[in-house]
Design a protein around this motif. Structure first.
Motif, PDB file in Angstrom:
ATOM      1  N   GLY A 184     -11.837   0.678 -14.463  1.00 58.13           N
ATOM      2  CA  GLY A 184     -10.785  -0.287 -14.373  1.00 58.13           C
ATOM      3  C   GLY A 184      -9.697   0.264 -13.619  1.00 58.13           C
ATOM      4  N   GLU A 185      -9.272   1.510 -14.156  1.00 52.46           N
ATOM      5  CA  GLU A 185      -8.241   2.162 -13.399  1.00 52.46           C
ATOM      6  C   GLU A 185      -8.727   2.282 -11.953  1.00 52.46           C
ATOM      7  OE1 GLU A 185      -7.816   6.129 -15.388  1.00 52.46           O
ATOM      8  OE2 GLU A 185      -7.600   4.909 -17.189  1.00 52.46           O
ATOM      9  N   ARG A 186      -9.957   2.722 -11.419  1.00 48.13           N
ATOM     10  CA  ARG A 186     -10.302   2.648 -10.080  1.00 48.13           C
ATOM     11  C   ARG A 186     -10.045   1.301  -9.459  1.00 48.13           C
ATOM     12  NH1 ARG A 186     -14.283   5.432 -12.069  1.00 48.13           N
ATOM     13  NH2 ARG A 186     -15.756   4.045 -11.551  1.00 48.13           N
ATOM     14  N   MET A 187     -10.366   0.105 -10.065  1.00 49.62           N
ATOM     15  CA  MET A 187     -10.389  -1.213  -9.599  1.00 49.62           C
ATOM     16  C   MET A 187      -8.828  -1.278  -9.380  1.00 49.62           C
ATOM     17  SD  MET A 187     -13.415  -3.220 -11.375  1.00 49.62           S
ATOM     18  CE  MET A 187     -12.463  -4.526 -11.476  1.00 49.62           C
ATOM     19  N   ALA A 188      -7.789  -1.055 -10.270  1.00 50.56           N
ATOM     20  CA  ALA A 188      -6.639  -1.423 -10.118  1.00 50.56           C
ATOM     21  C   ALA A 188      -6.035  -0.411  -9.120  1.00 50.56           C
ATOM     22  CB  ALA A 188      -5.805  -0.630 -11.564  1.00 50.56           C
ATOM     23  N   ALA A 189      -6.516   0.786  -8.900  1.00 48.32           N
ATOM     24  CA  ALA A 189      -5.978   1.665  -7.581  1.00 48.32           C
ATOM     25  C   ALA A 189      -6.215   1.096  -6.245  1.00 48.32           C
ATOM     26  CB  ALA A 189      -6.739   3.164  -7.708  1.00 48.32           C
ATOM     27  N   ARG A 190      -7.576   0.169  -6.131  1.00 46.99           N
ATOM     28  CA  ARG A 190      -7.909  -0.339  -4.906  1.00 46.99           C
ATOM     29  C   ARG A 190      -7.081  -1.432  -4.618  1.00 46.99           C
ATOM     30  NH1 ARG A 190     -13.671   0.918  -6.227  1.00 46.99           N
ATOM     31  NH2 ARG A 190     -13.551  -0.804  -7.530  1.00 46.99           N
ATOM     32  N   ARG A 191      -6.715  -2.142  -5.819  1.00 46.41           N
ATOM     33  CA  ARG A 191      -6.021  -3.411  -5.773  1.00 46.41           C
ATOM     34  C   ARG A 191      -4.387  -3.403  -5.446  1.00 46.41           C
ATOM     35  NH1 ARG A 191      -6.210  -8.802  -9.410  1.00 46.41           N
ATOM     36  NH2 ARG A 191      -5.096  -9.986  -7.863  1.00 46.41           N
ATOM     37  N   PHE A 192      -3.790  -2.279  -6.185  1.00 47.76           N
ATOM     38  CA  PHE A 192      -2.402  -2.080  -6.162  1.00 47.76           C
ATOM     39  C   PHE A 192      -2.277  -0.680  -5.569  1.00 47.76           C
ATOM     40  CE2 PHE A 192      -3.199  -4.775  -9.921  1.00 47.76           C
ATOM     41  CZ  PHE A 192      -2.709  -5.914  -9.375  1.00 47.76           C
ATOM     42  N   LYS A 193      -0.983  -0.533  -4.977  1.00 50.23           N
ATOM     43  CA  LYS A 193      -0.653   0.634  -4.158  1.00 50.23           C
ATOM     44  C   LYS A 193       0.862   0.968  -4.764  1.00 50.23           C
ATOM     45  CE  LYS A 193       1.118   1.988   0.079  1.00 50.23           C
ATOM     46  NZ  LYS A 193       1.391   2.009   1.468  1.00 50.23           N
ATOM     47  N   VAL A 194       0.966   2.087  -5.373  1.00 51.38           N
ATOM     48  CA  VAL A 194       2.268   2.382  -5.849  1.00 51.38           C
ATOM     49  C   VAL A 194       3.252   3.274  -5.116  1.00 51.38           C
ATOM     50  CG1 VAL A 194       3.697   3.710  -7.957  1.00 51.38           C
ATOM     51  CG2 VAL A 194       1.421   2.323  -8.463  1.00 51.38           C
ATOM     52  N   GLU A 195       4.320   3.204  -4.746  1.00 49.08           N
ATOM     53  CA  GLU A 195       5.122   4.043  -3.980  1.00 49.08           C
ATOM     54  C   GLU A 195       6.460   4.513  -4.437  1.00 49.08           C
ATOM     55  OE1 GLU A 195       7.083   2.997   0.304  1.00 49.08           O
ATOM     56  OE2 GLU A 195       5.417   1.816   0.001  1.00 49.08           O
ATOM     57  N   PHE A 196       6.517   5.718  -4.501  1.00 46.09           N
ATOM     58  CA  PHE A 196       8.062   6.162  -4.806  1.00 46.09           C
ATOM     59  C   PHE A 196       8.519   6.319  -3.795  1.00 46.09           C
ATOM     60  CE2 PHE A 196       4.684   7.391  -7.864  1.00 46.09           C
ATOM     61  CZ  PHE A 196       5.104   6.856  -8.989  1.00 46.09           C
ATOM     62  N   PHE A 197      10.066   6.181  -4.130  1.00 44.65           N
ATOM     63  CA  PHE A 197      10.910   6.435  -2.865  1.00 44.65           C
ATOM     64  C   PHE A 197      12.203   6.708  -3.430  1.00 44.65           C
ATOM     65  CE2 PHE A 197      10.654   2.035  -3.922  1.00 44.65           C
ATOM     66  CZ  PHE A 197      11.791   1.432  -4.347  1.00 44.65           C
ATOM     67  N   HIS A 198      13.094   7.765  -2.385  1.00 46.73           N
ATOM     68  CA  HIS A 198      14.436   8.006  -2.664  1.00 46.73           C
ATOM     69  C   HIS A 198      15.193   7.881  -1.604  1.00 46.73           C
ATOM     70  CE1 HIS A 198      17.300  10.682  -4.909  1.00 46.73           C
ATOM     71  NE2 HIS A 198      17.477  11.148  -3.618  1.00 46.73           N
ATOM     72  N   THR A 199      16.500   7.228  -1.692  1.00 47.11           N
ATOM     73  CA  THR A 199      17.201   6.670  -0.435  1.00 47.11           C
ATOM     74  C   THR A 199      18.698   6.634  -1.118  1.00 47.11           C
ATOM     75  OG1 THR A 199      17.672   5.279   1.126  1.00 47.11           O
ATOM     76  CG2 THR A 199      16.930   4.246  -0.798  1.00 47.11           C
ATOM     77  N   ASN A 200      19.752   6.955  -0.138  1.00 49.68           N
ATOM     78  CA  ASN A 200      20.999   7.099  -0.753  1.00 49.68           C
ATOM     79  C   ASN A 200      21.280   7.672  -1.983  1.00 49.68           C
ATOM     80  OD1 ASN A 200      21.404   5.900   1.889  1.00 49.68           O
ATOM     81  ND2 ASN A 200      21.400   3.959   1.032  1.00 49.68           N
ATOM     82  N   ASP A 201      20.743   8.834  -2.624  1.00 50.33           N
ATOM     83  CA  ASP A 201      20.756   9.417  -3.791  1.00 50.33           C
ATOM     84  C   ASP A 201      20.348   8.457  -4.846  1.00 50.33           C
ATOM     85  OD1 ASP A 201      21.772  11.609  -2.898  1.00 50.33           O
ATOM     86  OD2 ASP A 201      23.925  10.754  -2.837  1.00 50.33           O
ATOM     87  N   ASP A 202      19.605   7.297  -4.580  1.00 48.76           N
ATOM     88  CA  ASP A 202      18.878   6.692  -5.666  1.00 48.76           C
ATOM     89  C   ASP A 202      17.569   6.592  -5.546  1.00 48.76           C
ATOM     90  OD1 ASP A 202      21.532   5.683  -6.643  1.00 48.76           O
ATOM     91  OD2 ASP A 202      21.642   4.413  -5.017  1.00 48.76           O
ATOM     92  N   SER A 203      16.717   6.487  -6.676  1.00 53.87           N
ATOM     93  CA  SER A 203      15.323   6.712  -6.774  1.00 53.87           C
ATOM     94  C   SER A 203      14.688   5.453  -7.244  1.00 53.87           C
ATOM     95  CB  SER A 203      14.841   7.815  -7.665  1.00 53.87           C
ATOM     96  OG  SER A 203      15.468   9.198  -7.130  1.00 53.87           O
ATOM     97  N   GLY A 204      13.453   5.058  -6.988  1.00 52.21           N
ATOM     98  CA  GLY A 204      13.071   4.053  -7.470  1.00 52.21           C
ATOM     99  C   GLY A 204      11.393   3.871  -7.152  1.00 52.21           C
ATOM    100  N   VAL A 205      10.786   3.176  -7.512  1.00 57.81           N
ATOM    101  CA  VAL A 205       9.356   2.857  -7.402  1.00 57.81           C
ATOM    102  C   VAL A 205       8.770   1.158  -7.147  1.00 57.81           C
ATOM    103  CG1 VAL A 205       8.902   2.587  -9.974  1.00 57.81           C
ATOM    104  CG2 VAL A 205       6.961   3.517  -8.396  1.00 57.81           C
ATOM    105  N   GLU A 206       7.877   1.174  -6.448  1.00 59.68           N
ATOM    106  CA  GLU A 206       7.566  -0.254  -5.831  1.00 59.68           C
ATOM    107  C   GLU A 206       5.930  -0.192  -6.203  1.00 59.68           C
ATOM    108  OE1 GLU A 206       9.871  -2.764  -3.347  1.00 59.68           O
ATOM    109  OE2 GLU A 206       8.401  -2.138  -1.971  1.00 59.68           O
ATOM    110  N   ILE A 207       5.547  -1.244  -6.646  1.00 60.16           N
ATOM    111  CA  ILE A 207       4.145  -1.720  -6.608  1.00 60.16           C
ATOM    112  C   ILE A 207       3.643  -2.740  -5.709  1.00 60.16           C
ATOM    113  CG2 ILE A 207       2.268  -2.483  -8.169  1.00 60.16           C
ATOM    114  CD1 ILE A 207       4.020  -1.446 -10.511  1.00 60.16           C
ATOM    115  N   HIS A 208       2.801  -2.515  -4.635  1.00 56.89           N
ATOM    116  CA  HIS A 208       2.349  -3.397  -3.587  1.00 56.89           C
ATOM    117  C   HIS A 208       0.977  -4.025  -3.952  1.00 56.89           C
ATOM    118  CE1 HIS A 208       5.658  -2.314  -0.961  1.00 56.89           C
ATOM    119  NE2 HIS A 208       5.443  -1.116  -1.407  1.00 56.89           N
ATOM    120  N   GLU A 209       0.690  -5.258  -3.447  1.00 59.45           N
ATOM    121  CA  GLU A 209      -0.831  -5.361  -3.423  1.00 59.45           C
ATOM    122  C   GLU A 209      -1.485  -4.543  -2.266  1.00 59.45           C
ATOM    123  OE1 GLU A 209      -2.121  -9.861  -3.997  1.00 59.45           O
ATOM    124  OE2 GLU A 209      -0.181  -9.791  -2.796  1.00 59.45           O
ATOM    125  N   ALA A 210      -2.475  -3.810  -2.539  1.00 57.99           N
ATOM    126  CA  ALA A 210      -2.913  -2.718  -1.420  1.00 57.99           C
ATOM    127  C   ALA A 210      -3.541  -3.633  -0.321  1.00 57.99           C
ATOM    128  CB  ALA A 210      -4.206  -2.132  -2.269  1.00 57.99           C
TER     129      ALA A 210
END
Length: 184
Positions: free
Chosen positions: A34-60
């Protein structure tokens, strides 16, 4: 000679242990399917900009965003969560210390047009509306006051009430309100 007597037993034992190990590995493989299926379906992206951090989940497959969280220095707690529908921002929750949460709903229109409805006081009532045109440019800002919507003159940050001009200020709950002390 003793080696040859013990060898087949030792060999069979090692073979059984290897088979058992492969069995446990395959159980783990199917256990995390199930975890592998989720990893194929969703993509997690971490970012840091202007001294702020975040995370975003996308449809792969499409790359469209589903959820994003920003941390604006609130001790690791997300300060803003954005929820998306079909890749467009639909709902925000913004948390500030010692203030009620701010809820914003986004209504997309043609082109880049959008209308933002905001509940600044966390009361469950929308108290602010901002309109953007088809090119994404600001059109109009309104606040809810005295059971009616009032257009805000953003250049002067004020509204007309009964043909009298009042400057707007943020009250203790973070709501825009006429400043009756300064008057028209």
């Amino acid at each position: 000679m003793k080696f040859f007597k013990v060898g087949p037993i030792l060999g069979a034992t090692i073979a059984l242990l290897l088979l058992a190990n492969l069995g446990f590995i395959s159980l783990g493989f199917y256990d995390h399917e199930g975890e592998r299926m989720a990893a194929r379906r969703f993509k997690v992206e971490f970012f840091h900009t202007n001294d702020d951090s975040g995370v975003e989940i996308h449809e792969a497959k499409t790359g469209l965003p589903i959820l994003s969280e920003w941390d604006f220095g609130n001790g690791g707690k997300p300060n803003q969560e954005s929820y998306y529908f079909r890749g467009k921002r639909a709902f925000n929750i913004t948390i500030k210390s010692n203030r009620p949460p701010v809820y914003t709903v986004f209504f997309a229109g043609p082109g880049k047009s959008e209308t933002w409805w905001t509940d600044r006081g966390g009361s469950g009532t929308f108290t602010e509306r901002i309109y953007y045109g088809t090119n994404g440019a600001f059109l109009k800002h309104e606040i809810w006051y005295g059971q009616a919507w009032h257009t805000v003159n953003d250049g002067k940050k004020g509204i007309l009430i009964n043909d009298q001009w009042f400057h707007l200020s943020l009250d203790t709950n973070g709501l825009w309100a006429p400043d009756f002390k300064t008057g028209p």
